[in-house]
Design an enzyme around this catalytic site. Structure first.
Site, PDB file in Angstrom:
ATOM      1  CB  CYS A   3      28.818 -47.643  -7.138  1.00  0.00           C
ATOM      2  SG  CYS A   3      29.658 -49.030  -7.683  1.00  0.00           S
ATOM      3  CD  GLU A  38      29.660 -44.316  -0.789  1.00  0.00           C
ATOM      4  OE1 GLU A  38      29.781 -43.502  -1.432  1.00  0.00           O
ATOM      5  OE2 GLU A  38      29.505 -45.640  -1.201  1.00  0.00           O
ATOM      6  CG  HIS A  54      32.101 -46.028  -3.728  1.00  0.00           C
ATOM      7  ND1 HIS A  54      30.830 -46.618  -3.452  1.00  0.00           N
ATOM      8  CD2 HIS A  54      32.378 -46.679  -4.858  1.00  0.00           C
ATOM      9  CE1 HIS A  54      30.679 -47.404  -4.187  1.00  0.00           C
ATOM     10  NE2 HIS A  54      31.402 -47.798  -5.141  1.00  0.00           N
TER      11      HIS A  54
END
Lengths: 227, 83
Positions: free
Chosen positions: A86, A196, A194
């Site tokens: 990002c 994570e 994302h």
């Protein structure tokens, strides 16, 4: 394996990344401030999402001139893996480690949703645990993820298999439906989604786990050869 | 002192989502005949006279103030009395 999570003023996904490495991947990880100038002790560098320097001027523009950047550029040149997620992707674009730039999303909205992606290259240090053309779902959360580059750059990206993730249903107007690209050498990955935020079923989705696992597998393979 | 005014816009040929939205909003308010709206940035600052060479200002624009991958810039300079 030892990971560095770079922290800029305004980073806000650093804790998610740290936790994904420490608690889910179960490897060593440190926060490394943007003030630092040395990454010698690390095997991989992670640039988190967020709003470094408040997105002032352009997303990632100020961060790409921070103290840590020369060390990150050296790290890239040494062939070690760097993952920018990002805002981290935007920093990699602004610093010239990856080609292209980000524009505001096509419909000008901040988009926060889970989005289907296609794994277009599963032979990278970041995607070797996925199947080619595997369809995965990862969250996106951005206002400026509309990837832009000239036609020559796009042709090179396609020819060299540098497009790693493509949106199955383009949410932001990105050229070539691009969600993530690697550099020509394959050791620097930038992606808007994302991983994570999707590393275990407790979070409702673990499609991102294999990305971190891939980095570890790749590192172990390289180490097995040299040791 | 020299006052420097820098104008940054998306390159010609690069679609400008903001420009398009503003243009449509003008049309919706009844303003007709508007086309090719580009939304950009305006920056102004002062420089010491000796520092304010064209090459220096161009370097500033290309390295930081504009992103040459997607943006064009132009600038104007104006001599001003020291503050």
């Amino acid at each position: 394996m030892r990971f560095a999570v770079i922290v800029f003023p305004g980073s806000n996904c650093d804790t998610d990344l740290f936790r994904a490495i420490e608690e889910v991947l179960c490897e060593e990880v440190d926060y490394v401030s943007h003030h630092e100038t040395n990454l010698e002790n690390y095997d991989a560098v992670l640039l988190p999402g967020g709003f470094s320097y408040g997105d002032y001027l352009r997303s990632g523009a100020i961060a790409s001139f921070s103290n840590i950047m020369p060390a990150i550029i050296d790290f890239a040149e040494s062939g070690k893996p760097i993952l920018g997620i990002c805002n981290g992707f935007q920093v990699l674009l602004e610093s010239g480690l990856l080609p292209g730039a980000m524009k505001r999303n096509e419909h000008l909205k901040f988009i926060c949703q889970t989005t289907p992606l296609i794994v277009e290259n599963n032979e990278t240090a970041f995607t070797n645990q996925y199947r080619l053309q595997e369809r995965i779902n990862l969250p996106i959360a951005h206002a400026e993820g509309n990837y832009e580059c000239d036609e020559g750059t796009l042709a090179d990206l396609e020819k060299n298999h540098q497009v790693v993730f493509r949106y199955a249903d383009n949410p932001n107007g990105s050229k070539g439906d691009i969600a993530g690209i690697v550099n020509e050498r394959g050791n620097v990955l930038g992606m808007m989604p994302h991983p994570e935020r999707a590393v275990e079923q407790l979070l409702g989705n673990d499609d991102g786990y294999k990305l971190f696992q891939s980095i570890l597998v790749h590192w172990r393979e390289q180490h097995a050869v040299t040791s | 002192m020299v006052k420097v005014k820098v104008f940054v816009t998306l390159k010609e040929g690069v679609l400008d989502p903001q420009g398009k939205a503003v243009e449509q909003a003008l049309d919706a308010r009844g303003f007709r005949g508007v086309s090719e709206m580009r939304v950009g940035k305006y920056m102004e600052f002062y420089m010491d006279h000796e520092a304010a060479g064209d090459q220096e200002i161009q370097n500033m624009c290309e390295q930081l103030l504009a992103n040459p991958v997607i943006e064009d810039y132009r600038y104007e300079t104006e001599e001003v009395v020291s503050k």
